[in-house]
Scaffold this motif. Sequence first.
Motif, PDB file in Angstrom:
ATOM      1  N   UNK A  69       0.812  -1.227   0.000  1.00  0.00           N
ATOM      2  CA  UNK A  69       0.000   0.000   0.000  1.00  0.00           C
ATOM      3  C   UNK A  69       0.839   1.268   0.000  1.00  0.00           C
ATOM      4  N   UNK A  70       2.156   1.160   0.271  1.00  0.00           N
ATOM      5  CA  UNK A  70       2.951   2.371   0.465  1.00  0.00           C
ATOM      6  C   UNK A  70       3.113   3.167  -0.829  1.00  0.00           C
ATOM      7  N   UNK A  71       2.770   4.438  -0.772  1.00  0.00           N
ATOM      8  CA  UNK A  71       3.030   5.349  -1.899  1.00  0.00           C
ATOM      9  C   UNK A  71       4.377   6.027  -1.648  1.00  0.00           C
ATOM     10  N   UNK A  72       4.505   6.695  -0.508  1.00  0.00           N
ATOM     11  CA  UNK A  72       5.803   7.265  -0.118  1.00  0.00           C
ATOM     12  C   UNK A  72       5.774   7.704   1.341  1.00  0.00           C
ATOM     13  N   UNK A 188      -3.197  -6.171  -1.848  1.00  0.00           N
ATOM     14  CA  UNK A 188      -1.955  -5.474  -1.507  1.00  0.00           C
ATOM     15  C   UNK A 188      -1.615  -5.704  -0.040  1.00  0.00           C
ATOM     16  N   UNK A 189      -0.311  -5.708   0.250  1.00  0.00           N
ATOM     17  CA  UNK A 189       0.133  -5.752   1.652  1.00  0.00           C
ATOM     18  C   UNK A 189      -0.147  -4.391   2.274  1.00  0.00           C
ATOM     19  N   UNK A 190      -0.838  -4.392   3.425  1.00  0.00           N
ATOM     20  CA  UNK A 190      -1.172  -3.140   4.098  1.00  0.00           C
ATOM     21  C   UNK A 190      -0.476  -3.018   5.440  1.00  0.00           C
ATOM     22  N   UNK A 191      -0.999  -2.144   6.266  1.00  0.00           N
ATOM     23  CA  UNK A 191      -0.555  -1.919   7.640  1.00  0.00           C
ATOM     24  C   UNK A 191       0.946  -1.649   7.723  1.00  0.00           C
TER      25      UNK A 191
END
Length: 236
Positions: A69-72, A188-191
């Motif tokens: 989930x990471x954008x930045x 998607x991998x979250x957290x």
Amino acid sequence: MEKRQEIYRGKAKTVYATDDPDLLWLTFRNDATAFDGEKKAQLDRKGEVNNKINAFIMGKLEAAGIRTHLVRRLSDTESLVRKLTMIPVECVVRNVVAGSMSKRLGIPEGKALPTPVFEFFYKSDALHDPMINDAHIEVLGWATKDEIAEMKALTFRVNDVLTPLFADAGITLVDYKLEFGKYRGEMLLGDEFTPDGCRLWDSKTQEKMDKDRFRRDLGNVIEMYMEVARRIGVVL
Ligand code: ADP
Ligand code: UDP
């Protein structure tokens, strides 16, 4: 990117909306909790150290082809992520026996497993995160058979990337917890992946370098998180 209203305040992070309905703003706080929130403390620099470790690890996973989930990372303690429809389960992989597996099955902590073991837990503090199986997830409608298979496969792929990454830093990846969610039909991998949600032992001394230092009152919690960061190459 603008930060908007608070959506959810969890035990360690706060989730905010943004001006983009597809994106969330995560703030990593200094709160440490254990035993479903019964034990609480404020640990100086925890938010910053975890945010930086998380961004580093998610970057390594992306580089290995695992979508997250990471954008930045936005600042020392904040990150921008894709807004997922979370699946309310925790995916645990264990390489070495510890924690609840040791207690439940009466096996001493530290026994290396010949192959990694996968476990599902239902994410519910009120019920103390009970262990569940694929059938529970499917029949209760939390995920389909295919999604269950995908979460398992991705959780094992994470192990293949992170076990050698930590081993090269002199650290054994004992076990860890992942959370997944759906974004435009994709899993998607979250957290987060931080020392709060995994067990990391010094490969030579077996010293604990993760949240067990807080759970078990071993002291030097953030000093050890910072040592993990230093060894894997995270710039603090
Ligand atoms: P908890 O809810 O266990 O107290 P946190 O303090 O870490 O945990 O709160 C973060 C919350 O945000 C968790 O409930 C987690 O499932 C949820 N979350 C993490 N990443 C995302 C995401 N990308 N989209 C939506 N929710 C997310
Ligand atoms: N874990 C977590 N959140 C939870 C439960 C477990 O991050 O709500 C992590 C924990 O830190 C460990 C792994 O998942 O790395 C396995 O945890 P275990 O089942 O042994 O439970 P514990 O005894 O740690 O509560």
